[in-house]
Motif scaffolding. Structure first.
Motif, mmCIF file in Angstrom:
data_model
loop_
_atom_site.group_PDB
_atom_site.id
_atom_site.type_symbol
_atom_site.label_atom_id
_atom_site.label_comp_id
_atom_site.label_asym_id
_atom_site.label_seq_id
_atom_site.Cartn_x
_atom_site.Cartn_y
_atom_site.Cartn_z
ATOM 1 N N VAL A 11 -5.910 -8.966 2.505
ATOM 2 C CA VAL A 11 -6.920 -7.966 2.865
ATOM 3 C C VAL A 11 -6.358 -7.128 4.000
ATOM 4 C CG1 VAL A 11 -9.290 -7.560 3.606
ATOM 5 C CG2 VAL A 11 -8.752 -9.595 2.241
ATOM 6 N N SER A 12 -6.326 -5.836 3.825
ATOM 7 C CA SER A 12 -5.762 -4.958 4.858
ATOM 8 C C SER A 12 -6.698 -4.867 6.066
ATOM 9 C CB SER A 12 -5.527 -3.551 4.287
ATOM 10 O OG SER A 12 -6.767 -2.882 4.140
ATOM 11 N N GLU A 13 -6.210 -4.267 7.132
ATOM 12 C CA GLU A 13 -7.025 -4.063 8.330
ATOM 13 C C GLU A 13 -8.156 -3.073 8.070
ATOM 14 O OE1 GLU A 13 -6.946 -5.670 11.039
ATOM 15 O OE2 GLU A 13 -5.063 -6.788 10.807
ATOM 16 N N ASP A 14 -8.023 -2.318 6.980
ATOM 17 C CA ASP A 14 -9.081 -1.378 6.587
ATOM 18 C C ASP A 14 -10.053 -2.007 5.604
ATOM 19 O OD1 ASP A 14 -7.902 0.659 8.118
ATOM 20 O OD2 ASP A 14 -6.542 1.169 6.480
ATOM 21 N N ALA A 15 -9.978 -3.317 5.412
ATOM 22 C CA ALA A 15 -10.863 -4.056 4.504
ATOM 23 C C ALA A 15 -10.677 -3.613 3.056
ATOM 24 C CB ALA A 15 -12.322 -3.915 4.926
ATOM 25 N N LEU A 66 -14.954 -8.425 2.395
ATOM 26 C CA LEU A 66 -13.690 -7.868 2.879
ATOM 27 C C LEU A 66 -13.786 -7.470 4.345
ATOM 28 C CD1 LEU A 66 -12.589 -5.668 -0.186
ATOM 29 C CD2 LEU A 66 -11.668 -7.890 0.528
ATOM 30 N N GLU A 67 -14.948 -7.003 4.762
ATOM 31 C CA GLU A 67 -15.138 -6.663 6.174
ATOM 32 C C GLU A 67 -14.993 -7.917 7.052
ATOM 33 O OE1 GLU A 67 -15.570 -3.865 7.798
ATOM 34 O OE2 GLU A 67 -15.545 -2.555 6.043
ATOM 35 N N LYS A 104 -10.881 -9.027 7.251
ATOM 36 C CA LYS A 104 -9.857 -8.014 7.532
ATOM 37 C C LYS A 104 -8.567 -8.652 8.059
ATOM 38 C CE LYS A 104 -12.888 -4.137 8.848
ATOM 39 N NZ LYS A 104 -13.284 -3.277 9.976
ATOM 40 N N GLY A 105 -7.446 -8.198 7.509
ATOM 41 C CA GLY A 105 -6.150 -8.648 7.999
ATOM 42 C C GLY A 105 -5.802 -10.081 7.643
#
Length: 448
Positions: free
Chosen positions: A285-289, A260-261, A264-265
């Motif tokens: 996947v959000s910007e916060d992973a 996920l890292e 991101k995004g």
């Protein structure tokens, strides 16, 4: 409701341990025709919740649940009954009995504590058997999230083979042995190496306030897709397991987090295991992973085995088989607690920072009712109570035992005045230890 369950287990366990410990003093005292004036569960400072005199003994329940006691006639104890001690010794008094009888009376409490623990471990072995994970069945290593452990040299994926030269046989041994170990033999990517742990490792863990140390690597199991989740229309269902993101395999939760890292995004193609089939679903996947999902924490052994992650061994014991098994468990817990006590009294380890009082004991009990867990905790607390009472502090059984052994070896009985002063010193030392332990509880509650 959780509080009611926890406090009920705490008080039931504490009451059982206190009553049986004091019976350990009471029974030999009566057998040697020594008068017992009081038998109390909890302390009756100023008043009692209940009391009834039967024969020479007042049986009662105090209001302060910090322990219990038996008051034996003619014995210098925490009651500091100097008026009775100033009178001529009577044949029914503790001080009039031979040293060997007094020694048996004083050792009775801790003897019961150790026998109770052995009995519980034997009973648990017989009724519940053992479910354990052999260390050799942990094929892909362990999960290390704690930053202190990572700083010490451990990494997720490490297989822990031995601690201080002792080979690890089951997973359950690992956390405690690593906690107090000096040298850890690991296997990483097929290569073995030794990690030397810092002497103040335990102190660093306590200062970090991080929970957990070492755990089994877990599958990424979806528990819920909230209505507010940006992946609500993804098609994910409860029970789905994410085993891949794009071309990145994610057998374990820690691998999902790493992937996920990287994404991101982005929108990724997730490989999802649903029962016996694998499907591909698009996930954002959000910007916060994050994926905006509720996922499982520590899965049960049954779940992990059913999913094919770990193979557990189950052993059932007959009655006679359970006896040596229970004895061995009691011995291991005794040795373990003694090692912990040694660490606490070694300032360089910083283990004293982890000392807790009644709040810490209360926190051990789970928020659900399980007789298996209850008896396991009670057995360990019984060993703990036995060991602590054997410490050579005058206010404790161990202090009385030390003076009695001196008398039996030297042939000289310590004077009553000396015993009174020793009891006072021991009492204040014990109060200091209680205040320190419970003060630690308060400090942790306030400053987290």
């Amino acid at each position: 409701m959780e509080f009611v369950i926890k406090i009920s287990q705490f008080l039931l366990s504490l009451s059982l341990l206190i009553i049986l410990h004091e019976l350990g003093h009471f029974i030999p005292a009566k057998a040697f025709k020594t008068r017992v004036e009081k038998f109390y569960l909890f302390f009756d400072v100023k008043f009692s919740l209940f009391k009834k005199k039967i024969g020479d003994t007042v049986y009662g329940i105090g209001w302060l649940p910090l322990g219990g006691y038996v008051k034996i006639a003619g014995m210098i104890d925490e009651s500091m009954d100097t008026e009775q001690m100033a009178q001529e010794p009577q044949p029914w008094e503790f001080r009039s009995k031979p040293a060997w009888q007094r020694l048996i009376i004083m050792l009775g409490g801790v003897t019961v504590n150790f026998l109770l623990a052995i009995f519980i471990y034997i009973g648990m072995s017989y009724f519940y058997g053992d479910t354990f994970l052999p260390n050799e069945n942990i094929k892909d290593g362990l999960e290390i999230e704690n930053t202190v452990a990572i700083k010490a040299g451990l990494q997720t994926g490490d297989k822990i083979l031995a601690v201080d030269g002792d080979e690890i046989e089951t997973f359950s041994e690992i956390p405690e042995k690593v906690l107090f170990g000096k040298e850890i033999l690991i296997e990483r990517d097929g290569v073995q190496s030794t990690i030397k742990m810092p002497e103040d490792f335990l102190a660093q863990l306590l200062d970090s306030k991080e929970k957990g140390l070492i755990k089994l690597r877990q599958p990424f199991i979806v528990v819920q897709v909230p209505d507010t989740s940006f992946n609500k229309v993804s098609g994910l269902k409860k029970g789905d397991i994410i085993v891949g993101l794009n071309d990145y395999p994610t057998k374990y939760t820690d691998e999902v987090k790493i992937a996920l890292e990287k994404f991101k995004g982005q929108t990724v193609s997730a490989t999802v295991k649903r029962e016996e089939q694998k499907i591909i679903l698009p996930l954002k996947v959000s910007e916060d992973a994050l994926l905006g999902l509720v996922v499982a924490g520590q899965s049960t052994s049954k779940t992990l085995e059913a999913l094919g992650y770990y193979d557990y061994d189950v052993k059932d014991y007959g009655f006679f088989e359970s006896i040596p098994v229970g004895l061995n468990k009691a011995k291991d817990k005794l040795v373990s607690y003694w090692d912990q006590l040694g660490a606490i009294f070694t300032p360089s380890t910083g283990a004293y920072k982890g000392v807790g009082g009644f709040k810490a004991i209360y926190d051990i009990f789970p928020s659900f009712w399980s007789w298996q867990v209850f008896w396991s905790i009670t057995a360990f607390l019984s060993i703990m109570l036995g060991v602590l009472n054997l410490l050579p502090i005058p206010a404790l059984d161990g202090g009385h035992v030390a003076f009695l052994l001196y008398e039996m070896v030297s042939g000289r009985k310590p004077g009553d005045k000396f015993m009174e002063y020793a009891q006072m010193v021991g009492f204040f030392l014990l109060i200091a230890l209680v205040l320190f332990a419970n003060g630690n509880d308060i400090y942790k509650a306030i400053f987290g």
